[in-house]
Design an enzyme around this catalytic site. Structure first.
Site, PDB file in Angstrom:
ATOM      1  N   GLU A  87       5.651   6.037   5.260  1.00  0.00           N
ATOM      2  CA  GLU A  87       6.046   6.556   6.611  1.00  0.00           C
ATOM      3  C   GLU A  87       7.367   6.332   7.148  1.00  0.00           C
ATOM      4  OE1 GLU A  87       3.236   5.293   9.633  1.00  0.00           O
ATOM      5  OE2 GLU A  87       3.649   6.880  10.901  1.00  0.00           O
ATOM      6  N   CYS A 101       1.071   7.987  11.771  1.00  0.00           N
ATOM      7  CA  CYS A 101       1.183   8.668  12.885  1.00  0.00           C
ATOM      8  C   CYS A 101       2.208   9.816  12.904  1.00  0.00           C
ATOM      9  CB  CYS A 101       1.398   7.682  14.197  1.00  0.00           C
ATOM     10  SG  CYS A 101      -0.158   6.511  14.150  1.00  0.00           S
ATOM     11  N   ASN A 111      -5.252  12.138  10.128  1.00  0.00           N
ATOM     12  CA  ASN A 111      -4.776  10.802  10.009  1.00  0.00           C
ATOM     13  C   ASN A 111      -5.699   9.884  11.081  1.00  0.00           C
ATOM     14  OD1 ASN A 111      -3.064   8.107   9.213  1.00  0.00           O
ATOM     15  ND2 ASN A 111      -2.399   8.629  11.320  1.00  0.00           N
ATOM     16  N   GLU A 112      -6.532   9.019  10.752  1.00  0.00           N
ATOM     17  CA  GLU A 112      -7.250   8.386  11.616  1.00  0.00           C
ATOM     18  C   GLU A 112      -7.480   8.886  12.947  1.00  0.00           C
ATOM     19  OE1 GLU A 112      -4.833   4.560  11.502  1.00  0.00           O
ATOM     20  OE2 GLU A 112      -4.241   5.110  13.383  1.00  0.00           O
TER      21      GLU A 112
HETATM   22  O1  AHR Z   1       1.060   2.064   9.503  1.00  0.00           O
HETATM   23  C1  AHR Z   1       1.432   2.318  10.653  1.00  0.00           C
HETATM   24  C2  AHR Z   1       0.447   2.944  11.797  1.00  0.00           C
HETATM   25  O2  AHR Z   1      -0.740   2.379  11.508  1.00  0.00           O
HETATM   26  C3  AHR Z   1       0.320   4.260  11.143  1.00  0.00           C
HETATM   27  O3  AHR Z   1       1.382   5.284  11.595  1.00  0.00           O
HETATM   28  C4  AHR Z   1      -1.158   4.611  11.492  1.00  0.00           C
HETATM   29  O4  AHR Z   1      -1.649   5.417  11.005  1.00  0.00           O
HETATM   30  C5  AHR Z   1      -1.638   3.387  11.910  1.00  0.00           C
HETATM   31  O5  AHR Z   1      -2.209   3.259  13.088  1.00  0.00           O
END
Ligand code: AHR
Length: 866
Positions: free
Chosen positions: A258, A459, A589-590
């Site tokens: 990321e 995120c 994503n979550e």
């Molecule tokens: O890994 C850091 C963050 O943790 C990621 O962006 C998110 O998916 C999670 O909350």
């Protein structure tokens, strides 16, 4: 000797967990329940009373429900919660979120313990919704939501709903019913609602609170133990069962990339010039840093001569460029890189820039790399500037090594000179790729032998509000035409490292590419930005969803389509006519599994199924290992038949110690698991041997469940020192050094010593104390490619453990040398690295597991015919 099979841990949990049964013989049938909030908006609390006089809080400051609206920290607030029991027995809770947004929060529960994912309907766009209440209307068989507003004008309003999804327009109201009561709880006055409930319901709240407290207790357990408790030596006999084997995933260890902590620009992406396109903007940092603008990282010998223009850019996606008004030769435009440009003696650097000048007499640009004291490390001169934007290239050979050079551009003419996309790359990128990756960092990733790479987030993939969702199309094509944007972690994404580069990098390191796209909703932790529509929890408007879904289908065509197809052609033009052979795509994503999410996820999922049935879609199950998003995410993916579910959890060592059967309990007929984000977190959020061994323990348990867990990736991966937004991370780095953590070495050991068949084993220990048995774990896998047997063992005890491993049925060659790799040390040591040695193999292998250690033994097996 006491025998135990793994897993054994759940049994303890069952004995200790409280039940809903009455504690005492003469408890009442019913009681009063008071539901209230706190002024700081921290959540929903309960107190009970038998006589409405004496009130007792349930749990010490125990929150039964928290608001999930807005950013972490200051924004997730629950003001004036109002609890209402509908005639069908369901509990509805509504609360106000803040003073700016015209939304209320709502959620529903059948038992006051499990709450459905929250929704935040906008009832008063442009206004706000304070002190909301719910009232049932028997004539209309629905509910009125009533609230006060003080923005822009004061008033009382109501809206009607049957389903809490569709609401009638707000209308005025004369009188607020004000069904809240004020009661004194623990010496302080609280406002809330009083309900008559059965004692069973109160008991359920006690149980839930005790269960939470019990879990917190388990989670707070640390790996360390007092060595004095081990007067007798600990021995274990370990026997793998050659017949009890199962196939496990050969994709278990991958990486989660990321762009957080400067992982892309200034990180893995090898570009050395910062803000090369002059597109940094105040909004990248939400106006909090006045220096973060188009000129960031740039200066000039003549500041008056340097300004930014946007009248006639190279490309509309890249609107700003630098202008030098030169009176006399000697005016330089200077870039400091990402806090210095690291250069190495003897190495070559590719320079490129766009330039234009309206003057009649136009010259070339002299470019040099200089040191703090004016030393010139290398220089070159470009061709002559044209009167239209022209890309110019040159190579600079550097004569000295320095961590902090700067680049100076001196146009050799007077008058107006316009410059943009000023770039400097080492020729020595990973695999020598142009526009490529920083070689040392990329190699560190490749060394993990990752079987897949997930990108671009996290995120970052779903963004801070709809406008910030990562749009993959903006990241491909010529660099000067890519459309940069704010990174939700508080900086800038140039997108020089874009989808083409990600796919190519995956290919270069032999990893399956796993792009993750937003499920039509932005990050669940997006800022509310003073407005809900398009902000936190808002979805892409339905009328725009077709275009959005098409863009996801285009992504698959870009990766896999024929070079003559519309999007495959773009891939071919970028230099990769062959498909990238994409097999997986993550959707979401979550996320909060709201109606808004569910509707959009289904649409995207159906479209991918229809057009690309061969692609495996990965669904999402919230940010935690339990709770409503986890439950509802799994429910949805099970209902749709999604093949893989992405789980995330960051947990303390105690969680890993006490949840070793987490995946043993998973239903093998449902979707497989992609553990997309996890890490062990200790107070202070650093990584050390304790966190690394907790992760190793978890991976041993994951290997045992490699039939249901398909993939795992530690998160986050990369962090630039001085630029981190999140700790701990797997690999830290600065401009010239790479600093893998102790957790990195664990990942590397599991990545380099993966297998595809798992053998059950029996551990018989000299002492069956629970604190001992949960601190010793082992796994036996074989790797079909090499025919090797790989034994991994974790010892989380403060003393050595003598193990006798019965390998008589495992087809090993007696007397041969095997490879032994050990990581051990003090739990708070941050610098433990693996030590390699040889060990002589015997059918009954005696091996001493060092205190606090991970051991990997890799044994060549006899050919089956031998
Ligand atoms: O890994 C850091 C963050 O943790 C990621 O962006 C998110 O998916 C999670 O909350």
């Amino acid at each position: 000797m006491k025998k135990f099979f793994l897993p054994v841990f759940i049994t303890t949990l069952l004995f200790v967990l409280p039940t809903e049964k009455n504690l005492y013989a003469n408890e009442p049938d019913s009681a009063y329940l008071f539901a209230y909030g706190e002024e700081n908006g921290s959540g929903l609390y309960f107190a009970w009373s038998i006589d409405k006089l004496q009130w007792n809080a349930i749990g010490h400051h125990h929150t039964f429900l928290r608001s999930d609206y807005g950013r972490w920290g200051s924004q997730k607030r629950m003001y004036n919660p109002y609890l209402y029991r509908a005639p069908n027995g369901e509990w509805h809770c509504t609360w106000s979120l803040n003073h700016e947004d015209g939304a209320v929060a709502h959620t529903v529960s059948s038992d006051l313990v499990y709450w459905k994912p929250q929704s935040y309907p906008v009832l008063m766009a442009g206004g706000n919704c304070l002190n909301p209440e719910i009232a049932y209307d028997p004539y209309k068989n629905g509910f009125h939501i009533i609230w006060q507003s003080d923005n822009p004008t004061e008033g009382l309003f109501k809206s009607f709903t049957n389903d809490f999804r569709h609401f009638s327009p707000a209308t005025g109201l004369d009188k607020h019913p004000d069904n809240r009561s004020e009661l004194t709880i623990g010496g302080a006055v609280k406002k809330g609602t009083v309900h008559r409930v059965s004692w069973k319901e109160v008991n359920r709240l006690f149980s839930s609170q005790r269960e939470t407290a019990y879990k917190q207790l388990l989670n707070s357990e640390r790996v360390a133990m007092n060595p004095d408790q081990f007067r007798n030596p600990i021995t274990v006999n370990i026997t793998p069962d050659s017949k009890e084997k199962k196939s496990i995933s050969d994709l278990l260890i991958g990486i989660f990339y990321e762009d957080i902590n400067y992982a892309a620009d200034g990180g893995l992406y090898a570009e050395l010039v910062q803000n090369r396109g002059f597109e940094y903007s105040l909004s990248d940092k939400e106006g909090n840093d006045k220096t973060w603008n188009n000129r960031y990282a740039w200066s000039s010998t003549h500041m008056d001569a340097f300004h930014i223009d946007s009248l006639s850019p190279i490309h509309p996606n890249n609107p700003h460029y630098a202008v030098l008004e030169i009176e006399h030769n000697g005016v330089a435009l200077i870039n400091d890189g990402f806090n210095g440009i690291p250069v190495k003696a003897g190495e070559k650097y590719d320079l490129s820039l766009f330039a234009r000048s309206p003057e009649k007499k136009r010259g070339p640009v002299k470019v040099r790399l200089t040191g703090k004291n004016g030393e010139i490390y290398g220089e070159t001169t470009t061709g002559r500037i044209g009167n239209k934007w022209k890309k110019m290239k040159a190579v600079i050979t550097v004569s000295a090594t320095a961590p902090d050079a700067r680049i100076e551009l001196l146009p050799q003419q007077t008058g107006r000179v316009e410059l943009d996309m000023i770039s400097l790359f080492p020729q020595n990128t990973f695999k020598g790729r142009k526009n490529g990756m920083r070689a040392d960092l990329a190699q560190t990733l490749a060394d993990l032998k990752p079987r897949f790479m997930r990108f671009p987030g996290g995120c970052v993939a779903h963004g801070d509000g709809i406008g910030n969702i990562y749009r993959w199309e903006n990241t491909i094509g010529p660099l000067e035409a890519r459309k940069p944007q704010r990174n939700l972690w508080g900086y800038h994404q140039s997108f020089g490292l874009g989808y083409f580069e990600y796919f190519q990098f995956c290919e270069d390191i032999g990893a399956e590419p796993i792009p993750v796209v937003a499920a039509g909703v932005p990050c669940q932790n997006s800022a509310h930005h003073g407005c809900v529509i398009g902000g936190q929890q808002g979805g892409i408007p339905m009328e725009e969803m077709d275009v959005y879904i098409q863009s996801i289908l285009n992504l698959i065509e870009y990766a896999n389509g024929d070079a003559k197809s519309e999007w495959g052609k773009k891939r071919a033009e970028a230099g990769h006519p062959e498909p990238f052979n994409l097999k997986y795509i993550g959707v979401g994503n979550e996320d909060l599994i709201s109606d808004i999410f569910t509707e959009r996820f289904r649409m995207i999922y159906d479209a991918i199924r229809k057009h690309y049935p061969e692609i495996t879609v990965i669904g999402t199950a919230g940010p935690f290992s339990e709770g409503s998003d986890y439950t509802e995410g799994w429910k949805l993916t099970t209902e749709l038949g999604v093949e893989l579910v992405d789980e995330h959890y960051y947990q303390p060592p105690g969680w890993y110690l006490n949840n070793q059967d987490y995946y043993d309990r998973y239903d093998r007929t449902k979707a497989k698991v992609y553990l997309g984000e996890y890490a062990a977190h200790v107070p202070g959020r650093h990584n050390n041997l304790e966190t690394a061994l907790s992760e190793a323990l978890h991976l041993i348990n994951v290997e045992r469940n490699g039939d249901i867990v398909e993939m795992t990736s530690y998160a986050p991966l990369l962090a630039k020192e001085g630029n981190t937004q999140w700790n701990p991370d797997l690999i830290y780095f600065n401009n010239s050094e790479v600093k893998p953590t102790v957790g990195y070495h664990v990942q590397k050991l599991f990545g380099n010593h993966a297998g595809n068949e798992y053998y059950s084993s029996l551990i018989v220990a000299s002492d069956n104390r629970e604190d001992i048995r949960k601190r010793i774990a082992s796994s036996f896998v074989t790797d079909a490619e090499t025919n090797d047997l790989i034994i991994k063992m974790v010892n989380l005890l403060p003393v050595d453990v003598s193990s006798t491993i019965d390998l008589s049925k495992m087809n090993i060659a007696q007397g041969e040398e095997a490879n032994l790799i050990v990581m051990n040390g003090d739990l708070d040591d941050k610098s433990v690295t693996p030590a390699e040695s040889a060990i002589t193999v015997s059918e009954v292998l005696d091996y001493q597991l060092p205190a606090y250690s991970l051991s990997v033994i890799r044994i060549k097996r006899k050919e089956l015919s031998e």
